[in-house]
Design an enzyme around this catalytic site. Structure first.
Site, short mmCIF file in Angstrom:
data_model
loop_
_atom_site.label_atom_id
_atom_site.label_comp_id
_atom_site.label_asym_id
_atom_site.label_seq_id
_atom_site.Cartn_x
_atom_site.Cartn_y
_atom_site.Cartn_z
N LEU A 53 -16.17 -3.53 -20.67
CA LEU A 53 -16.16 -3.13 -19.26
C LEU A 53 -16.94 -1.84 -19.05
O LEU A 53 -16.82 -1.20 -18.00
CB LEU A 53 -14.72 -2.96 -18.76
N ARG A 64 -16.55 1.09 -20.39
CA ARG A 64 -15.60 2.19 -20.23
C ARG A 64 -14.96 2.21 -18.84
O ARG A 64 -14.62 3.26 -18.32
CB ARG A 64 -16.28 3.54 -20.48
N GLY A 65 -14.83 1.05 -18.24
CA GLY A 65 -14.19 0.96 -16.93
C GLY A 65 -15.14 0.84 -15.77
O GLY A 65 -14.73 0.47 -14.66
N TYR A 69 -7.60 7.96 -33.77
CA TYR A 69 -7.18 7.84 -32.38
C TYR A 69 -5.90 8.64 -32.18
O TYR A 69 -4.84 8.25 -32.66
CB TYR A 69 -6.91 6.37 -32.01
N SER A 110 -15.09 -2.53 -14.01
CA SER A 110 -13.79 -3.06 -13.63
C SER A 110 -13.66 -3.32 -12.14
O SER A 110 -12.76 -4.04 -11.71
CB SER A 110 -12.68 -2.09 -14.05
N GLY A 111 -14.55 -2.72 -11.35
CA GLY A 111 -14.46 -2.89 -9.91
C GLY A 111 -13.52 -1.91 -9.23
O GLY A 111 -13.42 -1.87 -8.02
#
Length: 332
Positions: free
Chosen positions: A206, A208-209, A56, A212-213
């Protein structure tokens, strides 16, 4: 914070963990000070499992955690580390190296970057098709005997590899993607881990987002790996965002955010599944941890799954192809 145990013989951990990948630019630029503040906020909230990988940010994430944890007592947190992925100076992915000598060399560098004497859970990031999994796990087992590693985990492997690895040394957990939008493990992999008493540390809860909304395809930076994922492209993105909107509506009816509903759904799948919250900001962390205050009823779960049917997710073909290759060691 409630706790659980990773597998039959693994460590006791908080029921959710903190995924630290996003703190090292994998989702675009990240703020160092805010990342460290988020790390401390997670620890203060009772989160003990911290997940990272030596690739990472090409070591950046481990060094960041090493800095952030410098004054934290070692028995207050668990370090879960993935190794083996190789990257070029320009960030390109070069493959995987899980040879026994590479295992031990990678661990030596990880210990230095994290400023610790041992790793709680050490795991190959992917299957090296050129190295039998028994050899890789055997090398980590050597490090367990020498005290540099406490427990052994796996990441992104299929049932056959899980069984072979477990025949060499007890496996605490399998790290793999699992969410409302990624349910491929339910067919075969999850039954295998449960049969063997191996937990699942679920990342991508989630999607990858997407769940998430608040996801916006126009805000994806060029350095964000989602910019190249089929799930986030064109019509696929539009269809998936429609599912996320449906989830938001169901969540609002039940007094929670879409993020909380998505995480609560994963938590509800069993005590052997530990979601990794990929927060890099304190606001994200706070919202996500709010899911632990939500207890879903059978009716809630049914409505959530109806809002995001597994077979309605767009752009899954690539993910399905990857799932089919999780046991792709070369045999000869």
């Amino acid at each position: 914070m409630k706790t659980t145990t990773l597998g039959k013989t693994g460590p006791q951990t908080s029921v959710v963990g903190l995924g630290c990948m996003g703190m090292s630019g994998m989702y675009g630029p990240a703020d160092r000070a805010e990342s460290i503040a988020t790390l401390h906020a997670a620890l203060d909230a009772g989160v003990t499992l911290l997940d990272t990988g030596d690739f990472y940010g090409m070591g950046h994430n481990e060094m960041l955690l090493g800095e952030g944890l410098a004054n934290v007592p070692r028995d207050k947190y668990l370090l879960s580390v993935k190794f083996g992925a190789m990257r070029a100076p320009n960030g390109a992915w070069l493959g995987y190296d899980a040879r026994p000598k590479a295992v031990k060399s990678a661990l030596a560098y990880t210990l230095q970057r994290l400023r610790v004497d041992y790793i709680d859970v050490y795991r190959p990031s992917r299957l090296d098709p050129d190295v039998p999994i028994e050899d890789t796990i055997g090398a980590i087992a050597d490090m367990v005997k020498e005290g540099y590693v406490r427990h052994i985990g796996l990441s992104e492997v299929g049932s056959d590899t899980i069984r072979r690895a477990a025949s060499v040394h007890p496996i605490s957990d399998l790290q793999i993607e699992y969410s409302l939008m990624s349910r491929g493990i339910e067919a075969d992999i999850l039954p295998t881990t449960r049969e063997l008493g191996i937990s699942v540390t679920a990342y991508g809860v989630l999607s990858r987002g997407l769940l998430s909304g608040s996801f916006n395809t126009g805000a994806i930076a060029a350095s964000d790996f989602r910019a190249h994922s089929p799930r986030f492209q064109g019509e696929n993105a539009e269809r998936n965002m429609a599912l996320a909107k449906a989830l938001q509506e169901v969540a609002t009816e039940r007094g929670m955010s879409a993020t909380q509903a998505a995480i609560a759904w994963v938590v509800a799948q069993g005590e052997d599944i530990v979601p990794l919250i990929g927060a890099r900001k304190r606001t994200q962390l706070s919202e996500s941890l709010g899911a632990l205050n939500k207890t879903l009823t059978a009716e809630d779960i049914a409505h959530i799954e109806a809002a995001v049917p597994a077979d309605a997710v767009a752009g899954t073909r690539y993910a399905e192809q990857m799932m089919a290759h999780l046991d792709s060691e070369k045999r000869g």
